[in-house]
Write an enzyme that holds these catalytic residues in place. Structure first.
Site, PDB file in Angstrom:
ATOM      1  N   PRO A  99       0.852  -1.177  -0.027  1.00  0.00           N
ATOM      2  CG  PRO A  99      -0.712  -1.635   1.479  1.00  0.00           C
ATOM      3  CD  PRO A  99       0.401  -2.164   1.077  1.00  0.00           C
ATOM      4  CE  LYS A 100       6.187   5.229   2.035  1.00  0.00           C
ATOM      5  NZ  LYS A 100       7.615   5.445   1.268  1.00  0.00           N
ATOM      6  CB  VAL A 101       5.455   0.743  -2.555  1.00  0.00           C
ATOM      7  CG1 VAL A 101       6.201   0.949  -3.952  1.00  0.00           C
ATOM      8  CG2 VAL A 101       6.868   0.881  -1.687  1.00  0.00           C
TER       9      VAL A 101
END
Length: 326
Positions: free
Chosen positions: A250-252
DNA sequence: ACGCAGGGCGATA
DNA sequence: TATCGCCCTGCG
């Protein structure tokens, strides 16, 4: 072709702090080369490789931007201008953003710490994807070094008076690169000298265990995943597509969507943003990343990307970040 | 010296 | 569905 032109501060809304924008560690791309007052990078414009040199009067956020461009081919000045506007977020209205931030007492102080900070958009979306994968679980200096290494080893070389620059390699090139020393050795067994140094493999770029992810992602891009399609999809659809890539969580994915494709509603949550959100909005109670992400997206809407950027730099400069370390 | 920080993955319950 | 140990490297 050599050309020089200016972009006047009246051509965009709000200020620009060029130095801060380039050095703020956004995962779109490594910081541009900083040399004698200028920032330099090789950028494809109209499909032609063009060296851009850009400079802003030190500490004068209102002065005109000075731009030199140079290419072996002819490139329209208007196209260069458009690219520069796009890369440095000059189409964003910072006055609007500041009006929005001022309405929230938690965010209001960030304005003074981040005056003129803009989203630094990737000039090469594929480079942005690989940068973002490399940045996971990794420091800014380290992934910057890795990406520059990859460019030097497999990019196309361009010489200018101001130095040598390399393009970021295509997915086709990167997917065929050896992963580590052993593989490089096996591939070159026939012509191996005693002094052979293994340095043309991905691990030698310092990407560690992400080497596998990078090669696989390069394989998938152009096959299962079409970059041009991603830019036209809804945020949710593009997010789901990106999660298929190895090394992309999710972050990337949110970083790629924000810095690579300009989805302003994405709110990338790393440990720091998680801690800042919990400190500012949940009385320090621990907030899990998925919850922080939804909170940010819903509360800040199309300002979410900028809020994330401003929150982090504000926290860094104000000392809030240090107080959240443990 | 050595232990920790950093996000994603795959195994576990 | 949530939790946890591991991946690699640079830094304190």
């Amino acid at each position: 072709m050599k050309t020089r032109f200016e972009i006047d501060s009246h051509e965009y809304k709000g200020q620009l702090n060029l130095d801060l924008t380039i050095k703020s560690g956004q995962t779109s791309q490594p910081a541009w080369l900083h040399k004698d007052d200028y920032f330099l990078e090789l950028v494809a414009i109209e499909g032609k490789q063009c060296l851009i040199k850009i400079r802003q009067e030190y500490n004068d956020l209102e002065s005109p931007l000075e731009i030199f461009a140079e290419s072996s081919e002819d490139v329209e000045e208007d196209s260069i201008r458009e690219s520069v506007m796009e890369i440095f977020g000059l189409n964003d209205d910072l006055n609007d953003l500041y009006d929005f931030l001022r309405k929230d007492p938690k965010l209001e102080p960030s304005i003074d710490f981040c005056k003129g900070l803009r989203l630094f958009k990737a000039h090469n979306p594929f480079e942005c994807i690989i940068s973002s994968i490399s940045s996971a679980n990794c420091s800014i200096i380290r992934w910057n070094r890795s990406i520059n290494d990859i460019k030097m080893k497999w990019g196309e070389k361009f010489k200018f008076d101001s130095g040598i620059f390399y393009t970021f390699p295509s997915p086709e090139t990167l997917r065929n690169v050896p992963e580590h020393d052993l593989e490089e050795m096996q591939r070159s067994e026939d012509h191996l000298s005693k002094e052979f140094i293994f340095e043309k493999n991905l691990k030698s770029c310092g990407v560690g265990y992400r080497a596998k992810f990078i090669i696989k992602a390069a394989e998938m891009i152009g096959n299962q995943i079409d970059i041009d399609k991603l830019t036209k999809q809804s945020y949710d659809a593009a997010f789901d597509s990106l999660l298929q890539l190895p090394g992309v969580g999710p972050k990337v994915a949110d970083c790629i969507l924000l810095y690579g494709f300009g989805y302003r509603n994405s709110f990338p949550v790393d440990v720091w943003i998680g801690r800042i959100v919990s400190e500012l909005y949940f009385n320090g109670e621990e907030i899990k990343p998925p919850k922080a992400r939804l909170f940010g997206m819903e509360k800040f809407g199309n300002y979410a990307g900028y809020v994330q950027l401003y929150m982090f730099h504000y926290a860094r400069k104000s000392g809030l970040l240090d107080s959240l370390k443990k």
